[in-house]
Design an enzyme around this catalytic site. Structure first.
Site, PDB file in Angstrom:
ATOM      1  N   ARG A 112      -5.752 -15.751 -11.403  1.00 20.21           N
ATOM      2  CA  ARG A 112      -4.445 -15.260 -11.008  1.00 20.21           C
ATOM      3  C   ARG A 112      -3.362 -15.979 -11.822  1.00 20.21           C
ATOM      4  O   ARG A 112      -3.504 -17.167 -12.126  1.00 20.21           O
ATOM      5  CB  ARG A 112      -4.267 -15.562  -9.519  1.00 20.21           C
ATOM      6  CG  ARG A 112      -2.971 -15.087  -8.897  1.00 20.21           C
ATOM      7  CD  ARG A 112      -2.921 -13.608  -8.790  1.00 20.21           C
ATOM      8  NE  ARG A 112      -1.917 -13.144  -7.847  1.00 20.21           N
ATOM      9  CZ  ARG A 112      -1.470 -11.888  -7.846  1.00 20.21           C
ATOM     10  NH1 ARG A 112      -1.917 -10.999  -8.708  1.00 20.21           N
ATOM     11  NH2 ARG A 112      -0.576 -11.506  -6.957  1.00 20.21           N
ATOM     12  N   THR A 386      -2.786  -1.916 -11.267  1.00 19.37           N
ATOM     13  CA  THR A 386      -3.755  -2.985 -11.378  1.00 19.37           C
ATOM     14  C   THR A 386      -4.965  -2.201 -11.831  1.00 19.37           C
ATOM     15  O   THR A 386      -4.893  -0.981 -11.936  1.00 19.37           O
ATOM     16  CB  THR A 386      -3.883  -3.628  -9.965  1.00 19.37           C
ATOM     17  OG1 THR A 386      -2.667  -4.305  -9.685  1.00 19.37           O
ATOM     18  CG2 THR A 386      -5.038  -4.555  -9.814  1.00 19.37           C
ATOM     19  N   THR A 404      -4.708  -7.399 -13.211  1.00 16.04           N
ATOM     20  CA  THR A 404      -3.395  -6.795 -13.002  1.00 16.04           C
ATOM     21  C   THR A 404      -2.317  -7.349 -13.921  1.00 16.04           C
ATOM     22  O   THR A 404      -2.399  -8.493 -14.366  1.00 16.04           O
ATOM     23  CB  THR A 404      -2.947  -7.004 -11.535  1.00 16.04           C
ATOM     24  OG1 THR A 404      -1.719  -6.337 -11.303  1.00 16.04           O
ATOM     25  CG2 THR A 404      -2.793  -8.475 -11.192  1.00 16.04           C
ATOM     26  N   ASN A 406       0.633  -6.467 -12.493  1.00 15.70           N
ATOM     27  CA  ASN A 406       1.422  -6.068 -11.328  1.00 15.70           C
ATOM     28  C   ASN A 406       1.757  -4.579 -11.446  1.00 15.70           C
ATOM     29  O   ASN A 406       0.863  -3.778 -11.339  1.00 15.70           O
ATOM     30  CB  ASN A 406       2.663  -6.921 -11.096  1.00 15.70           C
ATOM     31  CG  ASN A 406       3.086  -6.843  -9.634  1.00 15.70           C
ATOM     32  OD1 ASN A 406       2.335  -6.341  -8.811  1.00 15.70           O
ATOM     33  ND2 ASN A 406       4.266  -7.321  -9.300  1.00 15.70           N
ATOM     34  N   ASP A 428       5.150 -10.771  -6.746  1.00 16.57           N
ATOM     35  CA  ASP A 428       4.173 -10.840  -5.649  1.00 16.57           C
ATOM     36  C   ASP A 428       4.408 -12.063  -4.756  1.00 16.57           C
ATOM     37  O   ASP A 428       3.801 -12.168  -3.685  1.00 16.57           O
ATOM     38  CB  ASP A 428       2.735 -10.851  -6.189  1.00 16.57           C
ATOM     39  CG  ASP A 428       2.138  -9.444  -6.255  1.00 16.57           C
ATOM     40  OD1 ASP A 428       2.749  -8.516  -5.705  1.00 16.57           O
ATOM     41  OD2 ASP A 428       1.061  -9.286  -6.856  1.00 16.57           O
ATOM     42  N   SER A 457      -2.022 -12.212  -3.626  1.00 18.32           N
ATOM     43  CA  SER A 457      -2.474 -10.931  -4.170  1.00 18.32           C
ATOM     44  C   SER A 457      -3.108 -10.081  -3.071  1.00 18.32           C
ATOM     45  O   SER A 457      -3.480 -10.591  -2.006  1.00 18.32           O
ATOM     46  CB  SER A 457      -3.512 -11.195  -5.256  1.00 18.32           C
ATOM     47  OG  SER A 457      -4.090  -9.996  -5.707  1.00 18.32           O
ATOM     48  N   SER A 458      -3.241  -8.794  -3.360  1.00 18.58           N
ATOM     49  CA  SER A 458      -3.994  -7.906  -2.464  1.00 18.58           C
ATOM     50  C   SER A 458      -5.307  -7.461  -3.107  1.00 18.58           C
ATOM     51  O   SER A 458      -6.041  -6.660  -2.519  1.00 18.58           O
ATOM     52  CB  SER A 458      -3.171  -6.657  -2.156  1.00 18.58           C
ATOM     53  OG  SER A 458      -1.987  -7.007  -1.500  1.00 18.58           O
ATOM     54  N   GLY A 478      -3.694  -0.658  -6.700  1.00 18.54           N
ATOM     55  CA  GLY A 478      -2.879  -0.036  -5.649  1.00 18.54           C
ATOM     56  C   GLY A 478      -2.005  -0.994  -4.867  1.00 18.54           C
ATOM     57  O   GLY A 478      -1.572  -0.659  -3.760  1.00 18.54           O
ATOM     58  N   GLY A 479      -1.749  -2.204  -5.390  1.00 15.55           N
ATOM     59  CA  GLY A 479      -0.863  -3.137  -4.691  1.00 15.55           C
ATOM     60  C   GLY A 479      -1.356  -3.386  -3.279  1.00 15.55           C
ATOM     61  O   GLY A 479      -2.553  -3.596  -3.053  1.00 15.55           O
TER      62      GLY A 479
HETATM   63  N1  GLY Z   1      -0.101  -7.290  -8.203  1.00 13.20           N
HETATM   64  C1  GLY Z   1      -0.847  -6.700  -7.196  1.00 13.20           C
HETATM   65  C2  GLY Z   1      -1.685  -7.665  -6.447  1.00 13.20           C
HETATM   66  O1  GLY Z   1      -2.108  -8.661  -6.998  1.00 13.20           O
HETATM   67  O2  GLY Z   1      -1.906  -7.479  -5.289  1.00 13.20           O
END
Ligand code: GLY
Length: 574
Positions: A112, A386, A404, A406, A428, A457-458, A478-479
């Site tokens: 990340r 992503t 990603t 983002n 984020d 993050s998601s 998909g965030g």
């Molecule tokens: N940028 C999307 C995530 O990391 O959740």
């Protein structure tokens, strides 16, 4: 038939050969970057790769054929995506890898992005006290320190092939170019003004008369960056010429990433987030991704409810899953962040008693308004863009990777002379308590900005094991919709017994606590919304949710790879 094949450019056929791979006496890889189609499904017995772009999936399978394992294929696929899928494939972003290796090891690699050393909690708050999401979402200041290259080298420790073999196809694709599809042309055209606005050196993505399907995209600066990585390893990115180009770009454009930030960046090996659901073992990503824990919370909140009997897309099952989603996301906003900086009560949030308690307010006759749901009281202290790829090989190595920038094309800033797009991952973080990020997610202390911290993050790269063997390898972009899409895909397969294509292609829904709206994709059944509206649910129709990639192991041991039909995603195998 789910297979769709079209030819992007039939007039000329120009093959290029990647370097000859000596190991195992394999012939040279030939990938036709000028004439290729899209394949949505394949059944294969030796290995499969599914990713957001056909050329990247093909590179991955070629690597498998050469004796590479699933980790090698995942690395080569990511590098190819960094070239052929600039929306989200990247060198300038970050990601997560989750793997179940054939020797039984379960690993999670965190690459990340990281807040630069000069970052601080209020860096996006202006003198009037307003949160400046324009600064956290676009341009130089939006970028976290990229993690992808460090992550690829950390991953390579588990591969069979040397890194120069894995990176060569990407170098060729960047140097010799590839033909772009309609979606890519559209994406690049949409940002023509922004490419000029957010760059100090006009990037290769600017085209006077616009891009069209069939044009060739050559990325010479990116090829040179890839060559430096091939020659010098991670230092070819975090030090030397590439670091100089990044820092000079920061100085020209008001960014804050320094030489020291780049040199300090390390990918981190983490213990995966593991839980069990009705005999399946699920391996996901731990903090700084909320993905593994959210999936855990949502699945355990419905485990005792016999959702299979309710039926797929019935008002009952949609309501139940929505209420689980709402409650899990309320906890996300309060408790989740980089666990190296903030004590995230992971154990308590996944505790069965706690999760049952969370569902005590669930009432099948009506919606639970989000203002009635607060983050849980713990029993004890304690552009959506992503991209995801799934790989399985014949040795039984399973790899799920989500990476990603983002949102689509990240910060829109391309590092001058280095040819790669910088992420806008700083958005984020919770840039101000209660201020929604680009996905409408809010947060507080747990996800506040701090130097060296990784933003929540998601991303939810996930492997489902059955009898301790890989059964499903999945994930999606998909965030904030990522964990709910993965949740629904897995439930569709293991509870509703759906085919892999149906599990992926049928319309999805998403609730994230706030805003208190159930987002639904086009095609979501009207009879369900009619029933649920009467129970107090608000709906918002929206564009496609995610681009889920799945590889499922069939009872005969073959791999069924399915690429989402919401994009140009492609499944390959052999
Ligand atoms: N940028 C999307 C995530 O990391 O959740």
């Amino acid at each position: 038939m789910m297979q769709r094949r079209y030819w992007l450019y039939a007039a000329v056929t120009i093959f290029f050969s990647c370097k000859t791979f000596q190991k195992n006496n394999n012939p040279a890889v030939s990938i036709d970057a000028y004439n290729y189609g899209i394949q949505k499904k394949i059944t294969a017995k030796n290995g499969a790769v599914v990713s957001a772009h056909p050329l990247a999936s093909k590179v991955g399978v070629e690597i498998l054929k050469m004796g590479g394992n699933a980790i090698d294929a995942a690395i080569a696929t990511q590098l190819a995506l960094a070239v052929v899928y600039p929306q989200a494939g990247n060198l300038g972003g970050g990601g997560f890898l989750v793997a179940k290796l054939s020797d039984g090891k379960e690993i999670a690699i965190d690459y990340r992005e990281m807040a630069p050393g000069k970052a601080h909690r209020d860096m996006y708050i202006d003198s009037a006290g307003e949160a400046r999401t324009d600064k956290s979402q676009d341009g130089h200041l939006a970028g976290g320190v990229p993690g992808t290259v460090a992550g690829l080298f950390e991953s390579a420790k588990y591969g069979n092939l040397s890194f120069d073999k894995l990176i060569q196809p990407a170098i060729d694709l960047a140097e010799k170019g590839f033909v772009i599809g309609k979606r890519e042309a559209g994406g690049l055209n949409l940002l023509q003004e922004e490419w000029k606005q957010y760059n100090t050196v006009i990037p290769v993505f600017v085209k006077e008369n616009g891009w069209k399907e069939g044009d060739t995209l050559v990325q010479t600066d990116l090829a040179n960056t890839l060559k430096r990585i091939k020659e010098k390893g991670a230092a070819g990115f975090y030090e030397g010429e590439t670091a100089k180009l990044i820092v000079e770009e920061m100085q020209r454009g008001g960014g804050i990433i320094t030489y020291q930030d780049l040199k300090n960046y390390k990918a981190k090996m983490r213990g995966p987030h593991v839980f069990h659901y009705k005999g399946y073992k699920i391996i996901g990503m731990p903090m700084p991704s909320s993905g593994g824990l959210l999936l855990h919370q949502m699945m355990k909140m419905i485990e005792d409810k016999n959702i299979a009997a309710m039926g797929f897309h019935s008002p009952q099952s949609v309501q139940l899953m929505t209420e689980a989603e709402r409650r899990a996301y309320a906890d996300r906003a309060e408790y989740m962040g980089d666990a190296d900086f903030y004590k995230v009560p992971v154990k308590m949030l996944g505790d069965e008693t706690y999760l049952q308690e969370r569902m005590r307010t669930y009432d099948s006759t009506k919606a639970t308004p989000s203002n009635m749901i607060k983050p849980g009281i713990l029993l004890r202290a304690e552009s959506e863009e992503t991209t995801h790829l799934s790989v399985l090989d014949k040795e039984g190595n399973a790899v799920a990777v989500t990476t990603t920038l983002n949102n689509s094309y990240g910060s829109r800033t391309v590092i001058g002379g280095a040819g790669f797009i910088l992420n806008d991952e700083m958005d984020d973080f919770s840039i101000k308590p209660g201020v929604p990020n680009m996905y409408g997610a809010i947060g507080g202390e747990a996800n506040a900005i701090a130097a060296g911290k990784r933003m929540l993050s998601s991303m939810t790269p996930t492997i489902v094991l059955k009898d301790d063997k890989p059964f499903i390898v999945t994930g999606t972009p998909g965030g904030t919709t990522i964990p709910t899409s993965v949740f629904q895909t897995i439930i569709n397969i293991i509870e509703f017994n759906m085919s892999t294509e149906d599990a992926v292609y049928t319309p999805k829904f998403h609730h994230q606590w706030l805003p208190d709206t159930l987002q639904i994709e086009k095609g979501f059944p009207q009879n369900v919304t009619d029933v649920l509206r009467k129970k107090g649910y608000n709906f918002k129709k929206r564009s496609g949710i995610g681009r889920t990639e799945v590889i499922k192991v069939l009872p005969d041991g073959k791999f069924e790879a399915v690429a989402d039909n919401r994009g140009d995603d492609d499944a390959e195998g052999w």
